[in-house]
Each structure stands twice: as C-alpha cells, then as structure tokens.
Motif scaffolding. Structure first.
Motif, PDB file in Angstrom:
ATOM      1  N   GLY A   1       0.848  -1.112  -0.009  1.00 20.89           N
ATOM      2  CA  GLY A   1      -0.194  -0.264  -0.412  1.00 20.89           C
ATOM      3  C   GLY A   1       0.864   1.142   0.016  1.00 20.89           C
ATOM      4  N   GLN A   2       2.423   1.293  -0.389  1.00 20.53           N
ATOM      5  CA  GLN A   2       2.831   2.153   0.064  1.00 20.53           C
ATOM      6  C   GLN A   2       3.706   2.649  -1.236  1.00 20.53           C
ATOM      7  N   LEU A   3       3.942   3.292  -1.654  1.00 20.29           N
ATOM      8  CA  LEU A   3       4.529   4.503  -2.900  1.00 20.29           C
ATOM      9  C   LEU A   3       5.607   4.478  -2.291  1.00 20.29           C
ATOM     10  N   MET A   4       6.342   3.978  -2.724  1.00 17.09           N
ATOM     11  CA  MET A   4       8.505   3.577  -2.979  1.00 17.09           C
ATOM     12  C   MET A   4       9.024   4.358  -4.100  1.00 17.09           C
ATOM     13  N   GLY A   5       8.294   4.655  -5.251  1.00 15.58           N
ATOM     14  CA  GLY A   5       8.625   5.882  -6.000  1.00 15.58           C
ATOM     15  C   GLY A   5       8.111   5.508  -7.379  1.00 15.58           C
ATOM     16  N   VAL A   6       8.374   6.531  -7.346  1.00 16.51           N
ATOM     17  CA  VAL A   6       7.870   6.513  -9.385  1.00 16.51           C
ATOM     18  C   VAL A   6       9.166   7.256 -10.718  1.00 16.51           C
ATOM     19  N   TYR A   7       9.010   5.951 -11.773  1.00 20.51           N
ATOM     20  CA  TYR A   7      10.279   6.127 -12.455  1.00 20.51           C
ATOM     21  C   TYR A   7       8.984   6.838 -13.783  1.00 20.51           C
ATOM     22  N   ALA A   8       9.694   7.610 -14.727  1.00 22.29           N
ATOM     23  CA  ALA A   8       9.068   8.144 -15.924  1.00 22.29           C
ATOM     24  C   ALA A   8       9.447   7.969 -16.984  1.00 22.29           C
ATOM     25  N   LYS A   9       9.131   7.634 -17.925  1.00 20.54           N
ATOM     26  CA  LYS A   9       9.768   7.186 -19.546  1.00 20.54           C
ATOM     27  C   LYS A   9      10.461   8.323 -19.999  1.00 20.54           C
ATOM     28  N   GLN A  10      11.139   8.148 -20.488  1.00 23.36           N
ATOM     29  CA  GLN A  10      12.413   9.141 -20.443  1.00 23.36           C
ATOM     30  C   GLN A  10      12.726   9.028 -22.054  1.00 23.36           C
ATOM     31  N   TYR A  11      12.336   8.444 -22.758  1.00 24.26           N
ATOM     32  CA  TYR A  11      12.110   8.383 -24.193  1.00 24.26           C
ATOM     33  C   TYR A  11       9.974   8.339 -24.659  1.00 24.26           C
ATOM     34  N   PRO A  12       9.586   9.219 -24.600  1.00 27.98           N
ATOM     35  CA  PRO A  12       8.049   8.262 -24.811  1.00 27.98           C
ATOM     36  C   PRO A  12       7.822   8.788 -26.395  1.00 27.98           C
ATOM     37  N   ASN A  13       6.839   7.504 -26.494  1.00 30.68           N
ATOM     38  CA  ASN A  13       6.339   7.475 -28.090  1.00 30.68           C
ATOM     39  C   ASN A  13       5.107   7.910 -27.807  1.00 30.68           C
ATOM     40  N   GLU A  14       4.352   8.633 -26.699  1.00 31.21           N
ATOM     41  CA  GLU A  14       2.845   8.425 -26.834  1.00 31.21           C
ATOM     42  C   GLU A  14       2.888  10.370 -27.006  1.00 31.21           C
TER      43      GLU A  14
END
Length: 247
Positions: free
Chosen positions: A107-120
């Motif tokens: 239930g805890q959010l330990m962290g987030v990674y965001a895509k560095q090369y998005p193609n959206e």
C-alpha cells in the motif's frame, strides 16, 4: 544478512481499457498467487492500470495523479499482499502527463519512474533514473521504448542496479508488430549483456480492434540472465506468468 536470491515474477496479460476495477481485480488475483508462490517482486505491463494509448486525448483522460483518490484507492485495495510490484500508468503531474511505473509495497508508494523516451502524444519525457531495493537487490525501471537507448540502462547499472525491469506494450499494427517480434527481445538481451544485469520484461498480448486497423501484440514477457540467455519466457499469443529466482 541479505538474501542470495530474489524471486521475481513477470505477467503477460490481455489489456484492459478504462475499467480500473476490472484491472484491480486481476491484480488482486495475480498478487494473491505471487504471495502463495513466495514472489518478492512482480512486474506488470506498461500503462497496465488505465490501459495504454498513443492518442493525446485518451492519454489525458486516463492520466491519474499519485495523490488522487483513485490511485489511493487502488493502493489500498492491493495493500494486503507481501509482494512488491511495479505498476504502469499515465501519471498526471503539475508539469504535465508522464508515462510512469510505480513501485508499490503493501500500500505504500516507494517511488515512480517516468519513461525517458515516450512515444505517446501529449506525454512529457522523464529525466530521472531512480533505483529501488528489495531483499538486498538494487533494481531500476526502464519503460518500453527506453530499451532502444543503452544509456538508460547504463544509468541504472552505474547506480548499482543488478536487475532492470521493463514494462512493455507491444500492441502494434500487424506489420510493425512482426518487425518488433524479435527486435524487442534482442534489445532486452543486449541491455543485459552490456550492463551485466538481469533483465525482466512484462508485455500485453492479444488483439485490439481499431477503427482503421486492428492491433496485435505477440507478447515479449521474459527473464534474461546477465549473459543474455533467456531463462524463462511466457509463450507468445497467450496470457501467463514466469517466475525465477535470480542470483
């Protein structure tokens, strides 16, 4: 004293669109199974929570903030399991929308990674390469198209990552899907060899009907050793899961 092995699982799943409760119900079933199998870290496909899209309007509609009631509810409903898991979603931030993967632990959010090369369309590029830890193992996340850029994997390994996790969504036009059928796997093997890391991927599978053209994903869900050998893979064309104790 740290464990000498980490039990990981990667799920190949049919995509679900705009039905969070259906997706959470499937996650509940899968994480229950993980707990019974002693899995310590589970990986699910790219943008698995709301459903993937490359259309800016659809992406905007599906974007969720990590502090939103919807995301908090999802965390709460899946907080009863011991298995850490990586869950993809379109993330609404002040700076824009990101294609992200959250690391969740009871239930805890330990962290987030965001895509560095998005193609959206309409998605902002992430610029951070956080690493995480489970049972003495340091790991990091790259998302789908990031696998085409060796520097993304290198950034993680340079921070001590021994495992690289790749949420994928290879739901593509048939001709494009055929092209990436082997290339996606080759990319992952190369990232393993270059970094000396274990690699795990989780992909969607099946067919999605479109207005102009149907899309298909054969599925590229696998676990790859640091020498580039494939130690486990879900069969193409079907949902499934692979489990492996990485050393």
């Amino acid at each position: 004293m740290t464990n000498t092995k980490l039990r990981i699982a990667a799920f190949q799943r049919y995509p679900v669109f705009d039905d969070l409760q259906a997706t959470i119900a499937q996650l509940h079933t899968d994480l229950q199974w993980c707990q019974e199998q002693g899995v310590e870290l589970a990986l699910f496909p790219e943008c698995y929570l709301p459903g993937y899209s490359t259309d800016a309007q659809v992406v905007a509609r599906r974007a969720i903030a990590t502090d939103s009631p919807v995301f908090k509810q999802a965390r709460q409903q899946l907080s009863v399991f011991n298995t850490d898991f990586i869950l993809g979603f379109f993330e609404q931030r002040v700076a824009g929308i990101y294609n992200s993967a959250a690391v969740l632990r009871q239930g805890q959010l330990m962290g987030v990674y965001a895509k560095q090369y998005p193609n959206e369309r309409g998605v902002v590029a992430g610029n951070a390469s956080p690493v995480f830890e489970k049972s003495g193992y340091t790991y990091g996340i790259n998302i789908c198209n990031d696998a085409n850029y060796p520097a993304c994997a290198a950034e993680l390994s340079q921070q001590g990552a021994r495992l690289l996790c790749y949420p994928l969504n290879n739901m593509l036009a048939p001709a494009t899907a055929e092209k990436w059928r082997s290339k996606s796997l080759d990319n992952l093997r190369q990232r393993a060899i270059e970094t000396g890391c274990w690699v795990v991927s989780a992909d969607v599978v099946g067919t999605v009907l479109g207005e102009n053209e149907d899309k298909i994903s054969h599925g590229c869900t696998c676990i790859i050793a640091p020498d580039g050998s494939i130690v486990a893979r879900v069969a193409e064309g079907q949902a499934g899961v692979v489990v492996f104790d990485i050393g």
